[in-house]
Enzyme design. Sequence first.
Site, mmCIF file in Angstrom:
data_model
loop_
_atom_site.group_PDB
_atom_site.id
_atom_site.type_symbol
_atom_site.label_atom_id
_atom_site.label_comp_id
_atom_site.label_asym_id
_atom_site.label_seq_id
_atom_site.Cartn_x
_atom_site.Cartn_y
_atom_site.Cartn_z
ATOM 1 C CG ASP A 49 18.927 -40.949 -74.266
ATOM 2 O OD1 ASP A 49 19.469 -39.996 -73.667
ATOM 3 O OD2 ASP A 49 18.411 -41.921 -73.670
ATOM 4 C CE1 TYR A 54 17.899 -46.559 -69.802
ATOM 5 C CE2 TYR A 54 18.468 -45.766 -71.983
ATOM 6 C CZ TYR A 54 17.916 -45.548 -70.741
ATOM 7 O OH TYR A 54 17.382 -44.327 -70.459
#
Length: 302
Positions: A49, A54
């Site tokens: 994931d 990010y």
Amino acid sequence: TTTTFKLNSGHEMPAVGLGTWQGKFGSDDSALLKSTIKFALTTGYRFIDTAAVYEVEAEVGQAINESEVPREDIFVVTKLWNTMHDKVEEAFLRSLDTLGLDYLDLYLMHWPMAMDAQRNPLDHPTPAETWLAMESLLKKYPTKLRSIGVSNFSPKTIKDLLAVATIVPAVNQVELHPMLPQFDLVDAFDKLGIRTMAYSPLGQFDSPLLTDPDLLALAAKYNVPIGTLILSWSVLRGVAVIPKSTNKERLVNNISLLPEIAPEDKKAIDELHKKKNMHRRLCQVGNGTRPTGNDIVFGWTY
Ligand code: A2P
């Protein structure tokens, strides 16, 4: 892990995946992230994931592409960031390009809220409008995208989306662990055919869960590490989990889950959040601190 969950899109998703946010991970530590993912794939993980925000999609994709495990055997998830709700197609193609992959298994709307570049919330597009753009993506790119879903949706916010949707989200990813068990939310989404996936399933860094005496006693009873007990509790509820770790032993533990937990022990974990100061979010919200008070994140409440 061998357990998988069938999604409403017809695709199978492993019950345990590797999370790639925070901890020691970050764009400044790409070597550790890549070696962690490669080790995880070697040891049996088949689900990774990540998210555009990010800023590790390049490393995630490289690790997958450099691993011995065929792409077809790995379930890869990334997410549409809040500032890109008006540019869904561009964001999706950019993520795919950064990952260096031919297709995504699951693309999630990261939050039910569009934002401008300064992170101010915008009225438009609404989450429902953004969802329609994600549906178009699935129709336009059937070979590049397999399932679409949402994240951080409540039973209330999903209603507006379902009022216009022609495709029901396959997954809703939310913070979930014994201190935030989300019973009503999981029930509501189960009834809609939407699979719940837990982020921060162990409570993120310095988690008070991992030192809880009741959980430690139960873990000892089952002769497993406390992390294994907590993750097993989620998966046995039908909730997928994406724990992150850079530690080899814990990576192995986190996919070696219990086949069952006795009803009275499950009940004890279910009721842990009723103890004093034990019902709260644990996931930090961007600036490195944990939320306090009313569980408000980005002006939005569970
Ligand atoms: P580490 O990388 O040193 O293992 P979450 O996935 O809930 O955000 O939690 C991740 C945090 O919990 C990380 O700090 C990670 O640290 C730690 N962690 C991951 N797996 C376990 C485990 N099985 N037992 C204890 N701590 C764990």
